[in-house]
Design a protein around this motif. Sequence first.
Motif, PDB file in Angstrom:
ATOM      1  N   UNK A  57      48.165  42.217  43.869  1.00 19.85           N
ATOM      2  CA  UNK A  57      49.011  41.573  43.786  1.00 19.85           C
ATOM      3  C   UNK A  57      48.537  40.378  43.059  1.00 19.85           C
ATOM      4  N   UNK A  58      47.323  39.521  43.220  1.00 20.85           N
ATOM      5  CA  UNK A  58      47.107  38.150  42.799  1.00 20.85           C
ATOM      6  C   UNK A  58      46.433  38.878  41.471  1.00 20.85           C
ATOM      7  N   UNK A  59      45.822  39.099  41.573  1.00 23.81           N
ATOM      8  CA  UNK A  59      45.502  39.985  40.087  1.00 23.81           C
ATOM      9  C   UNK A  59      46.391  40.044  38.771  1.00 23.81           C
ATOM     10  N   UNK A  60      47.974  41.386  39.409  1.00 23.52           N
ATOM     11  CA  UNK A  60      49.089  41.265  38.392  1.00 23.52           C
ATOM     12  C   UNK A  60      49.438  40.111  37.918  1.00 23.52           C
ATOM     13  N   UNK A  61      49.488  38.574  39.074  1.00 29.75           N
ATOM     14  CA  UNK A  61      50.179  37.402  38.854  1.00 29.75           C
ATOM     15  C   UNK A  61      49.587  36.950  37.517  1.00 29.75           C
ATOM     16  N   UNK A  62      47.863  37.380  38.094  1.00 32.90           N
ATOM     17  CA  UNK A  62      47.031  36.546  36.670  1.00 32.90           C
ATOM     18  C   UNK A  62      47.537  36.965  35.187  1.00 32.90           C
ATOM     19  N   UNK A  63      47.738  38.494  35.486  1.00 38.14           N
ATOM     20  CA  UNK A  63      47.944  39.054  34.351  1.00 38.14           C
ATOM     21  C   UNK A  63      49.443  38.987  33.973  1.00 38.14           C
ATOM     22  N   UNK A  65      40.629  33.310  43.898  1.00 39.33           N
ATOM     23  CA  UNK A  65      40.554  33.297  45.259  1.00 39.33           C
ATOM     24  C   UNK A  65      41.759  33.028  45.994  1.00 39.33           C
ATOM     25  N   UNK A  66      41.461  33.296  47.447  1.00 35.58           N
ATOM     26  CA  UNK A  66      42.779  33.183  48.190  1.00 35.58           C
ATOM     27  C   UNK A  66      42.589  31.395  49.116  1.00 35.58           C
ATOM     28  N   UNK A  67      42.823  30.370  48.788  1.00 38.84           N
ATOM     29  CA  UNK A  67      42.610  29.035  49.647  1.00 38.84           C
ATOM     30  C   UNK A  67      43.674  28.459  50.088  1.00 38.84           C
ATOM     31  N   UNK A  80      42.472  29.530  41.460  1.00 37.59           N
ATOM     32  CA  UNK A  80      41.878  30.310  39.802  1.00 37.59           C
ATOM     33  C   UNK A  80      40.633  29.740  38.852  1.00 37.59           C
ATOM     34  N   UNK A  81      39.081  30.414  39.194  1.00 34.13           N
ATOM     35  CA  UNK A  81      38.304  29.506  38.579  1.00 34.13           C
ATOM     36  C   UNK A  81      38.530  29.449  37.246  1.00 34.13           C
ATOM     37  N   UNK A  82      38.752  28.147  35.744  1.00 39.50           N
ATOM     38  CA  UNK A  82      38.480  28.141  34.717  1.00 39.50           C
ATOM     39  C   UNK A  82      38.085  28.067  33.858  1.00 39.50           C
ATOM     40  N   UNK A  83      37.559  28.048  32.667  1.00 35.31           N
ATOM     41  CA  UNK A  83      36.422  27.247  31.815  1.00 35.31           C
ATOM     42  C   UNK A  83      37.045  27.210  30.571  1.00 35.31           C
ATOM     43  N   UNK A  84      37.325  26.257  29.851  1.00 34.13           N
ATOM     44  CA  UNK A  84      37.299  26.098  28.453  1.00 34.13           C
ATOM     45  C   UNK A  84      37.629  27.031  27.507  1.00 34.13           C
ATOM     46  N   UNK A  85      37.217  27.335  26.899  1.00 31.70           N
ATOM     47  CA  UNK A  85      37.428  29.014  25.778  1.00 31.70           C
ATOM     48  C   UNK A  85      36.652  27.724  24.619  1.00 31.70           C
ATOM     49  N   UNK A  86      36.557  26.552  23.961  1.00 31.70           N
ATOM     50  CA  UNK A  86      35.564  26.369  23.748  1.00 31.70           C
ATOM     51  C   UNK A  86      35.413  25.039  24.314  1.00 31.70           C
ATOM     52  N   UNK A  87      33.843  24.461  25.004  1.00 35.07           N
ATOM     53  CA  UNK A  87      33.740  23.223  25.368  1.00 35.07           C
ATOM     54  C   UNK A  87      33.025  24.141  27.047  1.00 35.07           C
ATOM     55  N   UNK A  88      32.925  23.269  27.805  1.00 38.15           N
ATOM     56  CA  UNK A  88      31.655  23.646  28.736  1.00 38.15           C
ATOM     57  C   UNK A  88      32.613  23.123  30.216  1.00 38.15           C
ATOM     58  N   UNK A  89      32.287  23.402  30.934  1.00 34.77           N
ATOM     59  CA  UNK A  89      32.622  23.241  32.449  1.00 34.77           C
ATOM     60  C   UNK A  89      33.308  24.551  33.110  1.00 34.77           C
ATOM     61  N   UNK A  90      33.457  23.895  34.511  1.00 32.94           N
ATOM     62  CA  UNK A  90      34.908  24.912  35.376  1.00 32.94           C
ATOM     63  C   UNK A  90      35.182  24.750  36.152  1.00 32.94           C
ATOM     64  N   UNK A  91      36.419  24.524  36.663  1.00 31.46           N
ATOM     65  CA  UNK A  91      37.420  24.156  38.179  1.00 31.46           C
ATOM     66  C   UNK A  91      38.419  24.650  39.004  1.00 31.46           C
ATOM     67  N   UNK A  92      38.277  24.786  39.740  1.00 32.65           N
ATOM     68  CA  UNK A  92      39.385  25.573  40.648  1.00 32.65           C
ATOM     69  C   UNK A  92      40.983  24.693  40.982  1.00 32.65           C
ATOM     70  N   UNK A  93      41.459  25.756  40.353  1.00 32.15           N
ATOM     71  CA  UNK A  93      42.819  25.283  40.468  1.00 32.15           C
ATOM     72  C   UNK A  93      43.956  26.262  40.897  1.00 32.15           C
ATOM     73  N   UNK A  94      44.927  25.809  40.827  1.00 31.35           N
ATOM     74  CA  UNK A  94      46.302  26.453  41.512  1.00 31.35           C
ATOM     75  C   UNK A  94      46.797  27.548  40.517  1.00 31.35           C
TER      76      UNK A  94
END
Length: 64
Positions: free
Chosen positions: A5-11, A36-38, A44-58
């Motif tokens: 279900x989580x994968x479906x929500x991301x899609x 992840x479930x937290x 979800x862990x995201x990273x910018x398409x152009x740029x650097x870094x990553x962050x967990x967000x809702x």
Amino acid sequence: MTAKEQQAAIEERTINGEGFVTFDKLTVKVRVIDSRKSFGRDDVLITPVNGSGEQWIDLTRVHQ
């Protein structure tokens, strides 16, 4: 929410794993690289398409 279900929500919120996140008045194109479930919410862990870094967000902050 199960992993399937989580994968479906991301899609639903992304196109080929990429979507947009708005920070204040700035909208950034991001790629979802993990999930992840937290504390009862789906993150979800995201990273910018152009740029650097990553962050967990809702997951609900990601949109098309």
